[in-house]
Design a protein around this motif. Structure first.
Motif, PDB file in Angstrom:
ATOM      1  N   SER A  23       0.852  -1.189   0.000  1.00 53.63           N
ATOM      2  CA  SER A  23       0.000   0.000   0.000  1.00 53.63           C
ATOM      3  C   SER A  23       0.887   1.238   0.000  1.00 53.63           C
ATOM      4  O   SER A  23       2.095   1.162   0.260  1.00 53.63           O
ATOM      5  CB  SER A  23      -0.934   0.010   1.220  1.00 53.63           C
ATOM      6  OG  SER A  23      -0.197  -0.029   2.428  1.00 53.63           O
ATOM      7  N   PHE A  24       0.259   2.374  -0.288  1.00 53.30           N
ATOM      8  CA  PHE A  24       0.992   3.633  -0.399  1.00 53.30           C
ATOM      9  C   PHE A  24       0.297   4.695   0.440  1.00 53.30           C
ATOM     10  O   PHE A  24      -0.931   4.690   0.576  1.00 53.30           O
ATOM     11  CB  PHE A  24       1.058   4.083  -1.865  1.00 53.30           C
ATOM     12  CG  PHE A  24       1.601   3.039  -2.785  1.00 53.30           C
ATOM     13  CD1 PHE A  24       2.965   2.882  -2.960  1.00 53.30           C
ATOM     14  CD2 PHE A  24       0.752   2.177  -3.463  1.00 53.30           C
ATOM     15  CE1 PHE A  24       3.468   1.897  -3.790  1.00 53.30           C
ATOM     16  CE2 PHE A  24       1.241   1.193  -4.292  1.00 53.30           C
ATOM     17  CZ  PHE A  24       2.616   1.053  -4.458  1.00 53.30           C
ATOM     18  N   GLY A  85       4.992   7.288   1.079  1.00 48.34           N
ATOM     19  CA  GLY A  85       5.535   6.114   1.739  1.00 48.34           C
ATOM     20  C   GLY A  85       5.001   4.847   1.113  1.00 48.34           C
ATOM     21  O   GLY A  85       3.887   4.819   0.557  1.00 48.34           O
ATOM     22  N   ILE A  86       5.769   3.785   1.173  1.00 47.78           N
ATOM     23  CA  ILE A  86       5.364   2.493   0.621  1.00 47.78           C
ATOM     24  C   ILE A  86       5.483   1.437   1.713  1.00 47.78           C
ATOM     25  O   ILE A  86       6.438   1.432   2.493  1.00 47.78           O
ATOM     26  CB  ILE A  86       6.222   2.105  -0.604  1.00 47.78           C
ATOM     27  CG1 ILE A  86       5.756   0.760  -1.168  1.00 47.78           C
ATOM     28  CG2 ILE A  86       7.699   2.079  -0.274  1.00 47.78           C
ATOM     29  CD1 ILE A  86       6.425   0.384  -2.480  1.00 47.78           C
ATOM     30  N   LYS A  87       4.503   0.564   1.769  1.00 51.40           N
ATOM     31  CA  LYS A  87       4.524  -0.587   2.671  1.00 51.40           C
ATOM     32  C   LYS A  87       4.579  -1.836   1.810  1.00 51.40           C
ATOM     33  O   LYS A  87       3.712  -2.054   0.961  1.00 51.40           O
ATOM     34  CB  LYS A  87       3.272  -0.602   3.553  1.00 51.40           C
ATOM     35  CG  LYS A  87       3.199  -1.780   4.515  1.00 51.40           C
ATOM     36  CD  LYS A  87       1.917  -1.727   5.314  1.00 51.40           C
ATOM     37  CE  LYS A  87       1.823  -2.922   6.265  1.00 51.40           C
ATOM     38  NZ  LYS A  87       0.525  -2.924   6.998  1.00 51.40           N
ATOM     39  N   ILE A 128      -1.606  10.501  -7.661  1.00 50.85           N
ATOM     40  CA  ILE A 128      -1.911   9.279  -6.917  1.00 50.85           C
ATOM     41  C   ILE A 128      -2.703   8.304  -7.775  1.00 50.85           C
ATOM     42  O   ILE A 128      -2.402   7.103  -7.834  1.00 50.85           O
ATOM     43  CB  ILE A 128      -2.696   9.619  -5.634  1.00 50.85           C
ATOM     44  CG1 ILE A 128      -1.835  10.469  -4.694  1.00 50.85           C
ATOM     45  CG2 ILE A 128      -3.153   8.344  -4.926  1.00 50.85           C
ATOM     46  CD1 ILE A 128      -2.593  11.015  -3.494  1.00 50.85           C
ATOM     47  N   GLU A 129      -3.727   8.813  -8.473  1.00 50.05           N
ATOM     48  CA  GLU A 129      -4.584   7.943  -9.264  1.00 50.05           C
ATOM     49  C   GLU A 129      -3.852   7.366 -10.473  1.00 50.05           C
ATOM     50  O   GLU A 129      -4.146   6.240 -10.902  1.00 50.05           O
ATOM     51  CB  GLU A 129      -5.828   8.716  -9.706  1.00 50.05           C
ATOM     52  CG  GLU A 129      -6.744   9.065  -8.539  1.00 50.05           C
ATOM     53  CD  GLU A 129      -7.794  10.099  -8.895  1.00 50.05           C
ATOM     54  OE1 GLU A 129      -7.797  10.560 -10.057  1.00 50.05           O
ATOM     55  OE2 GLU A 129      -8.608  10.443  -8.020  1.00 50.05           O
ATOM     56  N   ARG A 136      -8.979   1.087  -3.456  1.00 50.83           N
ATOM     57  CA  ARG A 136      -9.233   1.490  -2.070  1.00 50.83           C
ATOM     58  C   ARG A 136      -8.457   2.772  -1.781  1.00 50.83           C
ATOM     59  O   ARG A 136      -7.267   2.744  -1.471  1.00 50.83           O
ATOM     60  CB  ARG A 136      -8.822   0.372  -1.116  1.00 50.83           C
ATOM     61  CG  ARG A 136      -9.746  -0.830  -1.191  1.00 50.83           C
ATOM     62  CD  ARG A 136      -9.227  -1.992  -0.376  1.00 50.83           C
ATOM     63  NE  ARG A 136     -10.213  -3.074  -0.330  1.00 50.83           N
ATOM     64  CZ  ARG A 136      -9.927  -4.318   0.024  1.00 50.83           C
ATOM     65  NH1 ARG A 136      -8.706  -4.643   0.366  1.00 50.83           N
ATOM     66  NH2 ARG A 136     -10.871  -5.238   0.042  1.00 50.83           N
ATOM     67  N   ARG A 137      -9.145   3.885  -1.860  1.00 48.89           N
ATOM     68  CA  ARG A 137      -8.513   5.195  -1.693  1.00 48.89           C
ATOM     69  C   ARG A 137      -9.190   5.932  -0.545  1.00 48.89           C
ATOM     70  O   ARG A 137     -10.373   6.275  -0.629  1.00 48.89           O
ATOM     71  CB  ARG A 137      -8.618   6.009  -2.984  1.00 48.89           C
ATOM     72  CG  ARG A 137      -7.869   5.372  -4.143  1.00 48.89           C
ATOM     73  CD  ARG A 137      -8.246   6.009  -5.452  1.00 48.89           C
ATOM     74  NE  ARG A 137      -7.472   5.450  -6.554  1.00 48.89           N
ATOM     75  CZ  ARG A 137      -7.803   5.581  -7.829  1.00 48.89           C
ATOM     76  NH1 ARG A 137      -8.889   6.270  -8.151  1.00 48.89           N
ATOM     77  NH2 ARG A 137      -7.063   5.052  -8.774  1.00 48.89           N
TER      78      ARG A 137
END
Length: 214
Positions: A23-24, A85-87, A128-129, A136-137
């Motif tokens: 996710s971001f 950030g990135i997970k 972002i898009e 899921r935003r």
């Protein structure tokens, strides 16, 4: 995307409870001390900083200068930062169905609101898009002007909402009605129902990574 960044309130959020892998997270941090505080928040939530989008304010319409004179800074500030950030791990070579890389730049040049509003440039939504292909935003600390199709906006100052529970759940279901519940730490496969489906025409326009050197 987190709006209206305030370190004390944002730092206590439990992002781990809602953030899937991968996710971001996009976090507006202003400038100056906010940059370091934002990095601390990302680390606490299990994200690593991978990009920094900078909003340069033009102030063409604002008769009074938007530059802020702050006794704690050495230079006048005319920009704001949004940390990305990135997970998890997403690779362009194998996860092109999850992200589109190299489509947008990390600089936004846009007018600053003249009425003291905290509204951010709409270009941030488009970045972002374009980049993240998940449906899921979620936007936290949103206001009425933040409400946008395809986003779930939460905030104490909202006077209305575009949220429809049934339509929201349907957008994450496949043809059999099965809803994507998370990858358990694994990246989603192509065709996962919570991802935006691309087309051959879109794929033909996608910037490609440079070939590896021999």
């Amino acid at each position: 995307m987190l709006q209206n960044y305030k370190y004390a309130s944002v730092n206590c959020l439990n992002q781990q409870a809602i953030a899937d892998t991968p996710s971001f997270l996009f976090l507006w941090v202003g400038d100056g001390v906010g940059l370091e505080q934002g990095r601390q928040c990302l680390k606490k939530w299990g994200f690593r900083r991978c990009e920094d989008v900078c909003w340069v304010k033009t102030n063409k319409k604002n008769a009074s200068s938007g530059l802020r004179h702050d006794s704690r800074t050495l230079l006048q500030h005319s920009k704001e930062h949004c940390l990305m950030g990135i997970k998890g791990t997403v690779r362009r070579s194998t996860d092109g169905h999850v992200i589109h890389a190299n489509i947008d730049t990390d600089i936004i040049i846009a007018e600053e609101p003249t009425d003291g509003s905290t509204k951010k440039p709409d270009d941030m939504y488009r970045i972002i898009e374009h980049f993240a292909l998940g449906k899921r935003r979620l936007e936290l600390f949103g206001e009425d002007h933040n409400i946008r199709p395809g986003w779930l906006t939460l905030g104490k100052d909202l006077s209305y909402s575009n949220f429809n529970k049934e339509a929201y759940n349907r957008s994450f279901a496949d043809n059999d009605g099965k809803v994507w519940l998370g990858g358990g730490g694994r990246n989603p496969p192509p065709g996962a129902p919570h991802l935006i489906v691309t087309t051959p025409e879109i794929e033909g326009l996608r910037p490609k990574s440079p070939p590896p050197k021999n």
